[in-house]
Scaffold this active site. Structure first.
Site, PDB file in Angstrom:
ATOM      1  N   CYS A   2       0.816  -1.216   0.000  1.00  0.00           N
ATOM      2  CA  CYS A   2       0.000   0.000   0.000  1.00  0.00           C
ATOM      3  C   CYS A   2       0.852   1.270   0.000  1.00  0.00           C
ATOM      4  O   CYS A   2       1.959   1.274   0.533  1.00  0.00           O
ATOM      5  CB  CYS A   2      -0.866   0.039   1.241  1.00  0.00           C
ATOM      6  SG  CYS A   2      -1.922  -1.393   1.419  1.00  0.00           S
ATOM      7  N   ARG A  27       5.244  -0.025  -6.137  1.00  0.00           N
ATOM      8  CA  ARG A  27       5.201  -0.855  -4.936  1.00  0.00           C
ATOM      9  C   ARG A  27       4.320  -2.095  -5.131  1.00  0.00           C
ATOM     10  O   ARG A  27       4.404  -3.031  -4.343  1.00  0.00           O
ATOM     11  CB  ARG A  27       4.660  -0.031  -3.760  1.00  0.00           C
ATOM     12  CG  ARG A  27       5.539   1.163  -3.447  1.00  0.00           C
ATOM     13  CD  ARG A  27       4.793   2.182  -2.639  1.00  0.00           C
ATOM     14  NE  ARG A  27       4.654   1.790  -1.262  1.00  0.00           N
ATOM     15  CZ  ARG A  27       5.464   2.164  -0.281  1.00  0.00           C
ATOM     16  NH1 ARG A  27       6.475   2.935  -0.540  1.00  0.00           N
ATOM     17  NH2 ARG A  27       5.252   1.781   0.949  1.00  0.00           N
ATOM     18  N   TRP A  74      -2.716  -2.834  -1.583  1.00  0.00           N
ATOM     19  CA  TRP A  74      -2.256  -4.197  -1.844  1.00  0.00           C
ATOM     20  C   TRP A  74      -2.976  -5.045  -0.808  1.00  0.00           C
ATOM     21  O   TRP A  74      -2.734  -4.916   0.397  1.00  0.00           O
ATOM     22  CB  TRP A  74      -0.747  -4.275  -1.675  1.00  0.00           C
ATOM     23  CG  TRP A  74      -0.141  -5.583  -2.050  1.00  0.00           C
ATOM     24  CD1 TRP A  74       0.190  -6.001  -3.296  1.00  0.00           C
ATOM     25  CD2 TRP A  74       0.226  -6.643  -1.160  1.00  0.00           C
ATOM     26  NE1 TRP A  74       0.740  -7.266  -3.242  1.00  0.00           N
ATOM     27  CE2 TRP A  74       0.776  -7.678  -1.944  1.00  0.00           C
ATOM     28  CE3 TRP A  74       0.145  -6.839   0.224  1.00  0.00           C
ATOM     29  CZ2 TRP A  74       1.233  -8.876  -1.399  1.00  0.00           C
ATOM     30  CZ3 TRP A  74       0.597  -8.024   0.760  1.00  0.00           C
ATOM     31  CH2 TRP A  74       1.142  -9.029  -0.054  1.00  0.00           C
ATOM     32  N   ASN A  98      -1.580   1.972   5.491  1.00  0.00           N
ATOM     33  CA  ASN A  98      -0.617   0.966   5.029  1.00  0.00           C
ATOM     34  C   ASN A  98      -0.201   0.184   6.263  1.00  0.00           C
ATOM     35  O   ASN A  98       0.229   0.777   7.248  1.00  0.00           O
ATOM     36  CB  ASN A  98       0.594   1.685   4.399  1.00  0.00           C
ATOM     37  CG  ASN A  98       1.730   0.738   4.085  1.00  0.00           C
ATOM     38  OD1 ASN A  98       1.551  -0.479   4.053  1.00  0.00           O
ATOM     39  ND2 ASN A  98       2.906   1.290   3.858  1.00  0.00           N
ATOM     40  N   GLY A  99      -0.341  -1.154   6.225  1.00  0.00           N
ATOM     41  CA  GLY A  99       0.034  -1.959   7.384  1.00  0.00           C
ATOM     42  C   GLY A  99      -1.063  -2.961   7.718  1.00  0.00           C
ATOM     43  O   GLY A  99      -1.949  -3.208   6.892  1.00  0.00           O
ATOM     44  N   GLU A 478      18.623 -17.696  -6.491  1.00  0.00           N
ATOM     45  CA  GLU A 478      18.183 -16.410  -7.021  1.00  0.00           C
ATOM     46  C   GLU A 478      17.579 -16.584  -8.429  1.00  0.00           C
ATOM     47  O   GLU A 478      16.553 -15.972  -8.751  1.00  0.00           O
ATOM     48  CB  GLU A 478      19.370 -15.426  -7.028  1.00  0.00           C
ATOM     49  CG  GLU A 478      19.122 -14.069  -7.653  1.00  0.00           C
ATOM     50  CD  GLU A 478      18.001 -13.257  -7.008  1.00  0.00           C
ATOM     51  OE1 GLU A 478      17.477 -13.671  -5.962  1.00  0.00           O
ATOM     52  OE2 GLU A 478      17.618 -12.238  -7.600  1.00  0.00           O
ATOM     53  N   LYS A 482      13.788 -15.544  -9.369  1.00  0.00           N
ATOM     54  CA  LYS A 482      13.453 -14.615 -10.467  1.00  0.00           C
ATOM     55  C   LYS A 482      12.454 -15.273 -11.407  1.00  0.00           C
ATOM     56  O   LYS A 482      11.486 -14.660 -11.819  1.00  0.00           O
ATOM     57  CB  LYS A 482      14.692 -14.220 -11.282  1.00  0.00           C
ATOM     58  CG  LYS A 482      15.639 -13.232 -10.689  1.00  0.00           C
ATOM     59  CD  LYS A 482      15.154 -11.817 -10.636  1.00  0.00           C
ATOM     60  CE  LYS A 482      14.544 -11.507  -9.297  1.00  0.00           C
ATOM     61  NZ  LYS A 482      15.409 -11.047  -8.249  1.00  0.00           N
ATOM     62  N   GLU A 485       8.879 -15.615  -9.742  1.00  0.00           N
ATOM     63  CA  GLU A 485       8.105 -14.394  -9.523  1.00  0.00           C
ATOM     64  C   GLU A 485       7.665 -13.733 -10.825  1.00  0.00           C
ATOM     65  O   GLU A 485       6.627 -13.078 -10.869  1.00  0.00           O
ATOM     66  CB  GLU A 485       8.840 -13.405  -8.621  1.00  0.00           C
ATOM     67  CG  GLU A 485      10.089 -12.786  -9.182  1.00  0.00           C
ATOM     68  CD  GLU A 485      10.718 -11.775  -8.216  1.00  0.00           C
ATOM     69  OE1 GLU A 485      11.943 -11.712  -8.149  1.00  0.00           O
ATOM     70  OE2 GLU A 485       9.962 -11.060  -7.534  1.00  0.00           O
ATOM     71  N   HIS A 501      19.411 -36.642  -2.883  1.00  0.00           N
ATOM     72  CA  HIS A 501      18.704 -36.782  -1.614  1.00  0.00           C
ATOM     73  C   HIS A 501      17.224 -36.462  -1.750  1.00  0.00           C
ATOM     74  O   HIS A 501      16.562 -36.161  -0.755  1.00  0.00           O
ATOM     75  CB  HIS A 501      19.382 -35.916  -0.549  1.00  0.00           C
ATOM     76  CG  HIS A 501      20.834 -36.249  -0.400  1.00  0.00           C
ATOM     77  ND1 HIS A 501      21.260 -37.409   0.200  1.00  0.00           N
ATOM     78  CD2 HIS A 501      21.946 -35.610  -0.844  1.00  0.00           C
ATOM     79  CE1 HIS A 501      22.594 -37.460   0.142  1.00  0.00           C
ATOM     80  NE2 HIS A 501      23.027 -36.383  -0.497  1.00  0.00           N
ATOM     81  N   LYS A 600       6.813  -4.062  -4.396  1.00  0.00           N
ATOM     82  CA  LYS A 600       8.229  -3.694  -4.388  1.00  0.00           C
ATOM     83  C   LYS A 600       8.729  -3.473  -2.970  1.00  0.00           C
ATOM     84  O   LYS A 600       9.838  -3.848  -2.629  1.00  0.00           O
ATOM     85  CB  LYS A 600       8.417  -2.420  -5.218  1.00  0.00           C
ATOM     86  CG  LYS A 600       9.870  -1.966  -5.348  1.00  0.00           C
ATOM     87  CD  LYS A 600      10.660  -2.925  -6.206  1.00  0.00           C
ATOM     88  CE  LYS A 600      12.125  -2.594  -6.301  1.00  0.00           C
ATOM     89  NZ  LYS A 600      12.897  -3.791  -6.695  1.00  0.00           N
TER      90      LYS A 600
HETATM   91  C1  F6R Z   1      12.721 -10.471  -5.579  1.00  0.00           C
HETATM   92  C2  F6R Z   1      12.591  -9.332  -4.695  1.00  0.00           C
HETATM   93  C3  F6R Z   1      12.262  -9.564  -3.276  1.00  0.00           C
HETATM   94  C4  F6R Z   1      13.036  -8.580  -2.383  1.00  0.00           C
HETATM   95  C5  F6R Z   1      12.569  -8.711  -0.931  1.00  0.00           C
HETATM   96  C6  F6R Z   1      13.361  -7.807   0.005  1.00  0.00           C
HETATM   97  O1  F6R Z   1      13.065 -10.075  -6.869  1.00  0.00           O
HETATM   98  O2  F6R Z   1      12.723  -8.211  -5.113  1.00  0.00           O
HETATM   99  O3  F6R Z   1      12.506 -10.879  -2.897  1.00  0.00           O
HETATM  100  O4  F6R Z   1      14.390  -8.838  -2.497  1.00  0.00           O
HETATM  101  O5  F6R Z   1      11.216  -8.388  -0.844  1.00  0.00           O
HETATM  102  O6  F6R Z   1      13.215  -6.480  -0.359  1.00  0.00           O
HETATM  103  P1  F6R Z   1      14.248  -5.393   0.116  1.00  0.00           P
HETATM  104  O7  F6R Z   1      15.547  -5.685  -0.542  1.00  0.00           O
HETATM  105  O8  F6R Z   1      13.658  -4.086  -0.325  1.00  0.00           O
HETATM  106  O9  F6R Z   1      14.353  -5.518   1.607  1.00  0.00           O
END
Ligand code: F6R
Length: 605
Positions: A2, A27, A74, A98-99, A478, A482, A485, A501, A600
């Site tokens: 949010c 966000r 959100w 927000n929260g 990672e 990627k 998501e 395993h 974000k």
């Molecule tokens: C994946 C991604 C998330 C962030 C995570 C932490 O691509 O962006 O997994 O890495 O939400 O976010 P920050 O780095 O802002 O604490």
């Protein structure tokens, strides 16, 4: 997650609220809304979907008013719908939040007994009615503080009132909130980025603060209703603006600018003349560090996992890594001989912030590695190491990941040099190699055409597996993150040695398996694991810097990355994985900048 905007002005505010909400779109959100005070009444408009849809509603049916609040939601409590979108208004007040309010069910029951009728399934509406109720008996600041006392959980709030028609109130506990000072108007916003087009004079609220904005003044109050003074900061003019330039989307821009962002970061930390790393005022003497604990979430956690290998390899310091959402609830044995490092792009991630806060309360030394230097995490930690990547707008973290890796690598070699665990010669060689990294990233980025072809193979699959050993293991995690998501495919990252395993059972004819096999000390072992995958029908995509036409004719694709020091291979291995996720998602016509269900800046736990 949010986002909140509030404006008190001497002119109509709705168009500026909409423009600022667009700045918060990065966000991640599912609905949007606005409320202004029009002819002495609260005028609320909201919709599901994008801010553009809200703008169209306002175009047909304008919201006049010199004061208002806006929100992108959100969903946490209640599905994304018009009725659950914020603001939530009564006759008297209108609230954006927000929260999460953890005791909203109990509060709702009490309010229903008093006759308040709830329209939404949100936790936020209890704030609206609590405040409406308390305003019957208390003045503005007391009613706000008494409302906040009743709330458990985290919040940033923006509130407007029918009775106090020239005032916007903001309040914060746990979720970020800032105010901005403009000429003839003042602003409230979830982050400084949203306010940056209107002002560069900002004050951040701390937990427990309430602020009161009118067109020409901003006041702050503590939870005892006493006025407090707060510092006004001037934001830097970031040259690296959040603009797509010639790129189709932010993600491709952010992937492609990694050579430049790496260069910027290296230039900030490396003294080219002295061949040294600039790190002053460190909060703990490196010689005295007994243990390092690295904490983050998601991609930031993967950078912590990678750094564990570097710290262990270069120094004699034991290292632990932790996901912030686990760390914050465990019974941790804190020690002031340990260094607690927090990694976060946004600097606002609720779990990472809470874990840091727990460390601060236990009086231990903290350091944060962030992209947003004005963020809550940066402000709370003892020492801040910025990654200098410029704003990252795409929800999937790319250039911030390589930036985090860079700063962690720099920190690992500097600490090891000070502790005399690597000698001067090795130290200088590592710096020299590091300086060549931006060019190598640029070269690696040339694999885009090949990756586009590889991506086609992922259109007909249910999932994929990513394997690596040593430093390539966190990079496999990672790569899988990627892909999941962005493409919504099931993807698993595994240490290649773990396959036997259990996960080997997943391999079937045609399943894409990405093997990360740099020419390091694990190479032969990883290649053996690759053969086991091929023998069971897996479709192998091998990524390596070993260039002699590797090993098996049954490899579906081999992608070659440039040569560098083994320790720097994670940077080069990461690039094709980011591109792979990007191209698979693009081929599936997904919104690569705003993948479904994600945000974000994860400001709720
Ligand atoms: C994946 C991604 C998330 C962030 C995570 C932490 O691509 O962006 O997994 O890495 O939400 O976010 P920050 O780095 O802002 O604490």
């Amino acid at each position: 997650m949010c986002g909140i905007i509030g404006i008190a002005s001497n002119k109509s505010v709705s168009s500026n609220i909409i423009q600022s909400l667009k700045k918060l779109e990065y966000r991640g959100y599912d609905s949007a809304g606005i409320a202004t005070i029009k002819d002495g009444f609260i005028d609320e408009k909201k919709c599901t979907g994008r801010v553009d849809s809200l703008e169209k509603i306002l175009f047909k049916n304008p919201s006049a008013g010199f004061l208002g609040i806006g929100h992108v939601r959100w969903a946490t409590h209640g599905v994304p719908s018009q009725v659950n979108a914020h603001p939530h208004s009564s006759e008297e007040v209108s609230v954006v939040h927000n929260g999460i309010i953890e005791n909203s069910s109990e509060l709702k029951k009490d309010l229903e007994k008093k006759g308040y009728k709830f329209k939404s399934q949100t936790d936020t509406e209890v704030i609206t009615f609590l405040l409406t109720d308390l305003l019957k008996n208390f003045d503005l600041i007391k009613a706000v503080n008494k409302t906040l006392e009743k709330l458990n959980g985290s919040f940033a709030l923006g509130i407007i009132f029918k009775k106090y028609k020239d005032i916007v109130v903001g309040a914060r506990r746990g979720s970020p909130l800032a105010v901005g000072y403009g000429p003839d108007e003042n602003y409230l916003g979830s982050d400084s980025y949203a306010l940056k087009s209107m002002t560069n004079k900002i004050t951040y609220l701390d937990d427990g603060d309430v602020c009161l904005l009118t067109q020409n003044k901003i006041e702050f109050y503590n939870s005892n209703n006493k006025k407090v003074n707060k510092e006004i900061l001037t934001l830097s003019n970031d040259k690296n603006t959040a603009d797509k330039g010639t790129y189709k989307d932010f993600m491709s821009k952010e992937i492609n600018e990694q050579s430049q962002t790496a260069k910027n970061c290296i230039n900030e930390y490396i003294d080219h003349l002295r061949k040294d790393i600039n790190l002053y005022n460190f909060p703990i003497k490196p010689q005295e560090i007994k243990k390092i604990i690295l904490i983050g979430c998601g991609t930031a956690y993967h950078s912590c996992l990678t750094a564990k290998y570097w710290f262990e390899e270069f120094s004699n310091i034991p290292v632990e890594t932790d996901v912030a959402s686990e760390f914050r609830y465990r019974k941790i044995k804190f020690s002031n001989k340990n260094l607690y490092i927090f990694v976060s792009q946004s600097g606002e991630t609720a779990d990472t912030f809470a874990a840091l806060d727990m460390c601060k309360k236990n009086n231990v030394k903290t350091c944060s590695i962030v992209n947003t230097v004005e963020s809550s995490i940066a402000r709370l930690s003892d020492f801040v190491l910025p990654i200098h990547a410029g704003p990252e707008i795409g929800v999937a973290s790319t250039k911030a990941f390589t930036g985090q890796l860079l700063v962690l690598f720099i920190l690992a070699i500097k600490i090891s040099q000070i502790r005399k665990e690597i000698n001067e010669n090795t130290y200088i060689k590592k710096i020299d190699k590091l300086k060549k990294l931006p060019d190598l990233i640029k070269k690696t980025l040339k694999c885009q055409d090949e990756v586009q072809i590889i991506a086609k193979d992922f259109l007909s699959t249910k999932g994929a597996i990513f394997l690596g050993r040593g430093l390539s293991f966190p990079i496999a995690l990672e790569g899988a993150l990627k892909l999941k998501e962005l493409s919504y495919l099931h993807a698993e990252g595994y240490p290649a040695g773990e396959m036997k395993h259990g996960p080997l059972a997943l391999i079937e004819e045609g399943l894409p398996v990405v093997i990360l096999a740099p020419n390091d000390r694990y190479f032969e072992k990883t290649i053996s694991n690759m053969q086991e995958v091929i023998a069971r029908g897996g479709k192998v995509i091998l990524i390596s810097n070993k260039n002699n036409n590797i090993i098996s004719e049954n490899i579906r694709f081999t992608l070659e990355v440039p040569q560098t020091d083994d320790y720097l291979m994670p940077f080069l291995m990461t690039i094709p994985l980011q591109l792979l996720a990007y191209y698979v998602a693009s081929l599936k016509n997904h919104d690569v900048d705003k993948p479904r269900n994600l945000a974000k800046s994860v400001t709720v736990e």
